[in-house]
Scaffold this motif. Structure first.
Motif, PDB file in Angstrom:
ATOM      1  N   UNK A  46      -4.561  -4.658   0.776  1.00 43.22           N
ATOM      2  CA  UNK A  46      -5.029  -3.657   0.166  1.00 43.22           C
ATOM      3  C   UNK A  46      -5.047  -4.093  -1.445  1.00 43.22           C
ATOM      4  N   UNK A  47      -4.057  -4.855  -1.932  1.00 44.11           N
ATOM      5  CA  UNK A  47      -4.091  -5.232  -3.152  1.00 44.11           C
ATOM      6  C   UNK A  47      -5.263  -6.059  -3.494  1.00 44.11           C
ATOM      7  N   UNK A  48      -5.763  -6.887  -2.888  1.00 51.49           N
ATOM      8  CA  UNK A  48      -6.832  -7.796  -2.653  1.00 51.49           C
ATOM      9  C   UNK A  48      -8.077  -6.971  -2.725  1.00 51.49           C
ATOM     10  N   UNK A  49      -8.318  -5.880  -1.912  1.00 57.44           N
ATOM     11  CA  UNK A  49      -9.355  -5.137  -1.891  1.00 57.44           C
ATOM     12  C   UNK A  49      -9.264  -4.187  -3.037  1.00 57.44           C
ATOM     13  N   UNK A  50      -8.293  -3.754  -3.886  1.00 53.54           N
ATOM     14  CA  UNK A  50      -8.290  -3.146  -5.140  1.00 53.54           C
ATOM     15  C   UNK A  50      -9.020  -4.123  -6.248  1.00 53.54           C
ATOM     16  N   UNK A  51      -8.669  -5.427  -6.141  1.00 55.25           N
ATOM     17  CA  UNK A  51      -9.335  -6.292  -7.113  1.00 55.25           C
ATOM     18  C   UNK A  51     -10.730  -6.479  -6.687  1.00 55.25           C
ATOM     19  N   UNK A  52     -11.144  -6.722  -5.505  1.00 48.79           N
ATOM     20  CA  UNK A  52     -12.510  -6.771  -5.250  1.00 48.79           C
ATOM     21  C   UNK A  52     -13.233  -5.509  -5.679  1.00 48.79           C
ATOM     22  N   UNK A 105       2.974  -7.042  -7.555  1.00 48.82           N
ATOM     23  CA  UNK A 105       2.941  -6.050  -6.743  1.00 48.82           C
ATOM     24  C   UNK A 105       2.543  -6.753  -5.516  1.00 48.82           C
ATOM     25  N   UNK A 106       1.824  -8.091  -5.402  1.00 49.54           N
ATOM     26  CA  UNK A 106       1.698  -8.717  -4.347  1.00 49.54           C
ATOM     27  C   UNK A 106       2.962  -9.325  -3.689  1.00 49.54           C
ATOM     28  N   UNK A 107       3.786  -9.887  -4.559  1.00 50.62           N
ATOM     29  CA  UNK A 107       5.134 -10.365  -4.008  1.00 50.62           C
ATOM     30  C   UNK A 107       5.779  -9.426  -3.437  1.00 50.62           C
ATOM     31  N   UNK A 108       5.844  -8.250  -3.954  1.00 51.56           N
ATOM     32  CA  UNK A 108       6.686  -7.196  -3.300  1.00 51.56           C
ATOM     33  C   UNK A 108       6.233  -6.799  -2.127  1.00 51.56           C
ATOM     34  N   UNK A 109       4.926  -6.672  -1.923  1.00 53.16           N
ATOM     35  CA  UNK A 109       4.315  -6.158  -0.632  1.00 53.16           C
ATOM     36  C   UNK A 109       4.861  -6.778   0.605  1.00 53.16           C
ATOM     37  N   UNK A 110       5.382  -5.979   1.219  1.00 52.05           N
ATOM     38  CA  UNK A 110       5.845  -6.541   2.543  1.00 52.05           C
ATOM     39  C   UNK A 110       5.213  -6.743   3.841  1.00 52.05           C
TER      40      UNK A 110
END
Length: 104
Positions: A49-55, A37-42
């Protein structure tokens, strides 16, 4: 009052003791699971947002995970092991924690 690292806490720092702490291992497993998902993020906002979800996933553990950094003034006075009774740990601000996740 000094904080003592618990099993779900993510510790800031370097070295094998920090890297092998259970909270840091769990953080790496969460980030590994989000790699595609991180690599697909544009955009930077999507990656953040992905990092915040992990947080949030770390914060929602039982007991809640915290992001901790060793007090730099106390670090120079201890015995070399970052996780001892002599260590003084402080919470890290949310933005700094998310930045750490972004840089894994």
């Amino acid at each position: 009052m000094p904080l003592k690292p618990e099993k779900n806490d993510v510790l800031f720092g370097r070295g094998s003791v920090i890297n092998s702490h259970s909270g840091n291992i769990h953080l790496r497993s969460l980030t590994d699971g989000q790699t595609q998902d991180y690599l697909k993020a544009k955009t930077k906002a999507e990656r953040r947002q992905i990092a915040f979800t992990i947080y949030e996933a770390i914060k929602s553990l039982d007991p809640p995970g915290r992001f901790l950094i060793e007090d730099p003034l106390m670090a120079a006075k201890k015995d070399g092991n970052p996780i001892t009774s002599k260590s003084v740990w402080m919470p890290v601000e949310k933005d700094k924690a998310v930045d750490k996740i972004l840089n894994l």
